[in-house]
Design a protein around this motif. Structure first.
Motif, PDB file in Angstrom:
ATOM      1  N   UNK A 245       0.833  -1.206   0.000  1.00  0.00           N
ATOM      2  CA  UNK A 245       0.000   0.000   0.000  1.00  0.00           C
ATOM      3  C   UNK A 245       0.867   1.254   0.000  1.00  0.00           C
ATOM      4  N   UNK A 246       1.934   1.181  -0.782  1.00  0.00           N
ATOM      5  CA  UNK A 246       2.830   2.310  -0.912  1.00  0.00           C
ATOM      6  C   UNK A 246       4.002   2.283   0.042  1.00  0.00           C
ATOM      7  N   UNK A 247       3.960   1.387   1.034  1.00  0.00           N
ATOM      8  CA  UNK A 247       5.050   1.253   1.986  1.00  0.00           C
ATOM      9  C   UNK A 247       6.007   0.161   1.558  1.00  0.00           C
ATOM     10  N   UNK A 248       7.124   0.023   2.264  1.00  0.00           N
ATOM     11  CA  UNK A 248       8.150  -0.947   1.870  1.00  0.00           C
ATOM     12  C   UNK A 248       7.746  -2.393   2.149  1.00  0.00           C
ATOM     13  N   UNK A 249       8.242  -3.284   1.311  1.00  0.00           N
ATOM     14  CA  UNK A 249       7.949  -4.714   1.366  1.00  0.00           C
ATOM     15  C   UNK A 249       9.271  -5.472   1.275  1.00  0.00           C
ATOM     16  N   UNK A 250       9.379  -6.580   1.986  1.00  0.00           N
ATOM     17  CA  UNK A 250      10.514  -7.487   1.814  1.00  0.00           C
ATOM     18  C   UNK A 250      10.166  -8.466   0.692  1.00  0.00           C
TER      19      UNK A 250
END
Length: 281
Positions: free
Chosen positions: A90-95
């Motif tokens: 949702x626009x935030x960082x992901x691993x």
């Protein structure tokens, strides 16, 4: 509620999101948000050449029929992955955890949108240097002895795909495919996995290159999980990926983890894979 970043799993050539099912089951125990996605030209987006299952079977047609995924390239695959990452986070960082050829697509996505990737995890994956294609890497001396090239059943340049005969009944050929992908699995389990593979992998993804920058891919924390029994990406090539990345971006060294596994530890040791990625990001 967990405060860690969501996990997104990316498969390699011929596979699909299905291959992460056992890892996802272990990740679910931790309560962490996780998703496996299909690459462009794979899984739900795959298209199969008629010659693979057509009867009577024609080896000549198998070797010459143009692939229905011939137009899929690294640009398309990278754009799709960025959209999948953006949706999950949702626009935030992901691993992001990528296997095999999925690594090349992860590299492109990380260069395009580094702010969306908290950690890039390469699991027995291609991690090409700047301007180098995964196809070039596959043919390097460090990858001598790999079993994919001998398993391809058509000229990639002619059909625009890396084509496997996934429904072959030839014992020696099936044994070779099992060794290439699933050398540490019981043969019955390996055959079950082979039955889920897509015959054509888009050549355009393998031929694509990404120019890496210090503000792009070079800024993203990364871990390389190597597999000592890998017959698709041989251990010397895995080491080269790490050495080249660290030489190019010495301020952001690659973390490493070693597994005594064949090419597909998501099936042979899913609990350990879940444990490794669960400790990142």
């Amino acid at each position: 509620m967990t405060t860690t970043t969501p996990l997104l799993f990316v498969h390699g050539f011929w596979h699909g999101s299905w291959c992460w099912s056992e890892v996802l089951a272990h990740v679910a125990d931790s309560g962490r948000q996780a998703l496996a996605v299909d690459l462009a030209g794979h899984g739900w987006r795959a298209r199969r050449p008629e010659s693979v299952t057509g009867r009577p079977f024609s080896p000549e047609r198998l070797a010459t029929e143009k692939s229905p995924v011939a137009d899929v390239d690294l640009d398309q695959a990278g754009d799709l992955l960025v959209s999948q990452i953006r949706r999950l986070g949702r626009g935030g960082p992901v691993t992001v955890v990528a296997h095999s050829m999925g690594g090349s697509v992860l590299t492109r996505a990380a260069e395009q949108a580094p702010e969306l990737i908290a950690h890039a995890v390469y699991l027995a994956a291609f991690m090409p240097a700047s301007g180098v294609s995964a196809m070039e890497c596959a043919t390097m001396p460090e990858n001598a002895g790999e079993l994919i090239a001998p398993s391809v059943r058509a000229d990639p340049g002619a059909v625009r795909a890396l084509r496997l005969d996934t429904v072959s009944a030839e014992p020696a050929y099936r044994a070779q495919l099992r060794q290439a992908f699933y050398g540490d699995l019981d043969p019955a389990d390996a055959d079950a996995a082979l039955g889920l593979l897509t015959p054509d992998a888009p050549l355009g993804i393998a031929l694509g290159t990404t120019t890496l920058t210090s503000d792009g891919w070079g800024s993203v924390p990364r871990t390389y999980v190597g597999c000592a029994q890998d017959m698709t990406i041989r251990p010397p090539l895995q080491r080269k990926f790490i050495d080249d990345a660290d030489a190019a971006f010495p301020g952001n060294p690659t973390l490493t983890v070693a597994l005594d596994a064949a090419h597909s530890p998501f099936l042979s040791m899913p609990d350990r894979v879940a444990e490794i990625v669960g400790g990142l990001g």
